[in-house]
Design a protein around this motif. Structure first.
Motif, short mmCIF file in Angstrom:
data_model
loop_
_atom_site.label_atom_id
_atom_site.label_comp_id
_atom_site.label_asym_id
_atom_site.label_seq_id
_atom_site.Cartn_x
_atom_site.Cartn_y
_atom_site.Cartn_z
N THR A 87 0.82 -1.31 0.04
CA THR A 87 -0.07 0.00 -0.14
C THR A 87 0.81 1.17 -0.18
N MET A 88 1.74 1.35 1.04
CA MET A 88 2.84 2.54 1.03
C MET A 88 3.68 2.53 -0.24
N SER A 89 4.02 1.24 -0.83
CA SER A 89 4.83 1.40 -2.07
C SER A 89 3.85 1.94 -3.19
N ASN A 90 2.70 1.78 -3.30
CA ASN A 90 1.79 2.53 -4.41
C ASN A 90 1.81 3.76 -4.16
N PHE A 91 1.63 4.19 -2.79
CA PHE A 91 1.39 5.53 -2.47
C PHE A 91 2.69 6.11 -2.99
N THR A 92 3.99 5.87 -2.60
CA THR A 92 5.18 6.43 -3.05
C THR A 92 5.15 6.60 -4.48
N CYS A 93 5.03 5.27 -5.15
CA CYS A 93 5.05 5.24 -6.52
C CYS A 93 4.09 6.40 -7.25
N LEU A 94 2.82 6.14 -6.81
CA LEU A 94 1.75 7.22 -7.58
C LEU A 94 1.97 8.63 -7.07
N GLY A 95 2.65 8.84 -5.76
CA GLY A 95 3.09 10.20 -5.48
C GLY A 95 4.11 10.77 -6.45
N VAL A 96 5.06 9.86 -6.85
CA VAL A 96 5.97 10.71 -7.81
C VAL A 96 5.28 10.73 -9.22
N THR A 141 -6.98 2.64 -15.55
CA THR A 141 -6.56 1.44 -14.98
C THR A 141 -7.77 0.31 -15.23
N ALA A 142 -7.35 -0.85 -15.04
CA ALA A 142 -8.41 -1.83 -15.36
C ALA A 142 -8.93 -2.54 -14.20
N THR A 143 -8.03 -3.17 -13.62
CA THR A 143 -8.43 -3.93 -12.27
C THR A 143 -7.54 -3.77 -11.26
N PRO A 144 -7.20 -2.44 -10.62
CA PRO A 144 -6.27 -2.11 -9.72
C PRO A 144 -6.52 -2.83 -8.45
N HIS A 145 -5.45 -2.99 -7.80
CA HIS A 145 -5.48 -3.38 -6.14
C HIS A 145 -6.51 -2.27 -5.31
N SER A 146 -7.23 -2.52 -4.34
CA SER A 146 -7.95 -1.62 -3.54
C SER A 146 -6.97 -0.64 -3.10
N SER A 147 -5.81 -0.80 -2.65
CA SER A 147 -5.02 -0.06 -2.01
C SER A 147 -4.21 1.01 -3.13
N ALA A 148 -4.33 0.78 -4.32
CA ALA A 148 -3.98 1.82 -5.08
C ALA A 148 -4.94 2.90 -5.12
N ILE A 149 -6.11 2.43 -5.15
CA ILE A 149 -7.25 3.61 -5.04
C ILE A 149 -7.07 4.24 -3.65
N LYS A 150 -6.85 3.43 -2.72
CA LYS A 150 -6.58 4.25 -1.18
C LYS A 150 -5.37 5.09 -1.38
N SER A 151 -4.38 4.64 -2.23
CA SER A 151 -3.47 5.74 -2.35
C SER A 151 -3.85 6.96 -3.04
N LEU A 152 -4.60 7.06 -4.28
CA LEU A 152 -4.97 8.15 -4.93
C LEU A 152 -5.77 8.82 -4.16
N ALA A 153 -6.54 8.26 -3.13
CA ALA A 153 -7.28 8.99 -2.26
C ALA A 153 -6.49 9.89 -1.21
N MET A 154 -5.36 9.30 -0.72
CA MET A 154 -4.31 9.87 0.09
C MET A 154 -3.75 10.99 -0.47
N LEU A 155 -3.63 10.90 -1.92
CA LEU A 155 -2.76 11.59 -2.55
C LEU A 155 -3.73 12.73 -3.12
N GLY A 156 -4.89 12.83 -2.84
CA GLY A 156 -5.74 14.04 -3.23
C GLY A 156 -5.83 13.88 -4.60
N MET A 157 -6.14 12.90 -5.03
CA MET A 157 -6.09 12.61 -6.69
C MET A 157 -7.31 11.90 -7.13
N ASP A 158 -8.38 12.35 -6.55
CA ASP A 158 -9.91 11.98 -7.27
C ASP A 158 -10.06 10.62 -7.55
#
Ligand code: PLP
Length: 464
Positions: A143-152, A178-195
């Motif tokens: 989850t935190m890795s997705n957050f880090t990567c999507l943050g960059v 995206t097609a079939t993302p893991h729920s934590s990628a969506i959570k990361s977008l939410a944490m990143l303010g990314m709608d």
């Protein structure tokens, strides 16, 4: 020094010996220890004025808490994607606490833990056959890795449009496909303010697939007319372990302007299996990749990492820099991990992974991976041939996604799974796939054998 602390220090050798013995007792019984437990846990709310010392604490732990521990690192815990702990990883984890380093700087005052982390990242790149133009680091989980990567990726997309998102916030919409993302990628977008409400869903391929239809993706990319986007691809979906086509994505990347993130939390380990590494072909071209070590590498929680292309170092520092001053010059000079990832102080997270990599080598890791895949396929065969069960998808790697056969049976799935898990002998998790209720068994534990699969099948027969 407080007298209890002083006493603990004096008896430290016997305390560690006691803890070691207790650990061994647990591990010796891990095959028979229950995989689930019924409890009515009462949390303590008052802290005693006088402490009990370590032995007293151990005593209380053993009375109140230890009996509630489940064999989640044992061989028949197939829920979620739950790895175990190799002997080497356990030793590495214990020593991480003993040495208690703070992995940050590479150069400087004697603590070389960040260097060990960088070495471990290099060894993992080699294990996965990935190019060495990735930079990596350890975080708590995928989850935190997705957050880090999507943050960059977010910073990149902003810069493409002349904005500095880290400084000014998300002032422009950033397209995510995206097609079939893991729920934590969506959570990361939410944490990143990314709608996270506004993701563009790419179609999946026909024929019981979760992988994206690259033709549909290309249409979406075309429609963006050069505007930047982030594409979140899957290197192993959780239900059916489907992989996006990274070769096709590489080709699209040469034509369109997007950040390619691959969530390969556990599926990345397919790279360790000669017969399955083709699933990841082309993944080395991603901008960022997520890998979990506490799943298939069988190291204790919390261990995951990101790989981000070195060419994005500056964007990464812009996103995570700890000082408010703009980072001048080459971000790799005066390198400090705290400018590259969410956390500042971190334990030496890489050490358990380092131990297991050094102890077992490429062959040892690939044996774990191949063994789990083979057993998942064996389990899948039982399911397929059984009149009461039905596979919801082919067993592509290490996960078996199935349900009860028949019109009415889907409603019984929950009850069946409840009874099965209540045996405490095997643990699986519920899922919904293609609108149908199902059950998932994900095999990533180094201890699992054919006998475990046979035992699970025997138990399942009791509840159909
Ligand atoms: C498990 C998993 C995650 C989340 O990982 P954590 O380690 O639980 O944070 C993300 N993506 C995929 C594909 C996973 O399997």
């Amino acid at each position: 020094m407080h007298s209890t602390l002083k006493n603990d220090l004096e008896i430290l050798p016997s305390l560690l010996e006691t803890a070691k013995q207790q650990g061994l007792n647990y591990l010796n019984e891990i095959d028979t220890r229950a995989t689930s437990v019924k409890h009515s846990f009462q949390a303590k709310s008052k802290l005693d004025e006088t402490g009990t010392g370590t032995l007293g604490a151990l005593n209380e732990f053993n009375q109140r808490l230890e009996p509630l521990m489940v064999a989640s690192s044992g061989s028949r815990y197939w829920g979620f994607v739950t790895g175990g702990t190799t002997p080497a990883a356990m030793v590495g984890d214990w020593l991480t606490s003993v040495y208690d380093q703070n992995a940050q700087k590479v150069k400087g005052d004697g603590d070389i833990s960040a260097n060990i982390e960088i070495e471990t990242i290099g060894l993992l790149l080699d294990l996965f056959g990935l190019p060495n133009d990735f930079f990596g680091g350890f975080v708590t989980g995928a989850t935190m890795s997705n957050f880090t990567c999507l943050g960059v990726g977010r910073q990149w997309a902003g810069k493409q449009q002349g904005r500095d998102v880290a400084k000014d916030g998300v002032t422009i919409p950033i397209k995510v496909l995206t097609a079939t993302p893991h729920s934590s990628a969506i959570k990361s977008l939410a944490m990143l303010g990314m709608d996270s409400n506004n993701i563009t869903k790419v179609k999946v391929l026909e024929g019981n697939r979760e992988a994206m239809d690259v033709v549909d993706l290309e249409n979406h990319l075309k429609a963006l007319a050069g505007a930047p986007a982030i594409v979140i691809a899957s290197g192993g979906t959780v239900n059916t372990v489907d992989f996006d086509d990274f070769v096709a994505l590489r080709e699209l990347k040469s034509k369109y302007n997007f950040w390619l993130h691959i969530d390969a939390a556990f599926g990345g380990f397919a790279a360790c299996s000669r017969a399955h590494q083709h699933l990841l072909q082309g993944w080395g071209n991603a901008d960022s990749i997520t890998i979990d070590c506490h799943k298939w590498l069988n190291v204790p929680y919390e261990s995951a990492l990101f790989f981000i292309k070195q060419k994005h170092n500056l964007l990464q520092v812009e996103t995570f820099q700890n000082s408010n001053a703009p980072y001048l010059g080459n971000p790799m000079e005066n390198f400090d991990y705290l400018n590259f990832l969410p956390e500042n102080s971190r334990r030496l997270k890489a050490l358990p992974a380092w131990f297991t990599l050094i102890a077992y080598g490429k062959k040892g890791i690939s044996d774990i991976v191949d063994n789990n895949i083979q057993l998942a396929k064996l389990f899948g065969n039982y399911i397929e041939q059984h009149p009461a069960f039905e596979l919801l998808a082919p067993v592509r790697l290490n996960t078996v996604c199935f349900t009860l056969r028949g019109e009415k049976n889907p409603e019984r799935v929950q009850e069946f799974l409840f009874k099965l898990n209540a045996t405490g002998k095997v643990f699986m998790t519920p899922t919904v796939y293609n609108g149908r209720k199902g059950i998932r068994a994900a095999l990533v534990n180094w201890r699992t054998t054919k006998t475990d699969v046979e035992m699970a099948v025997e138990l399942m027969n009791k509840f159909i």
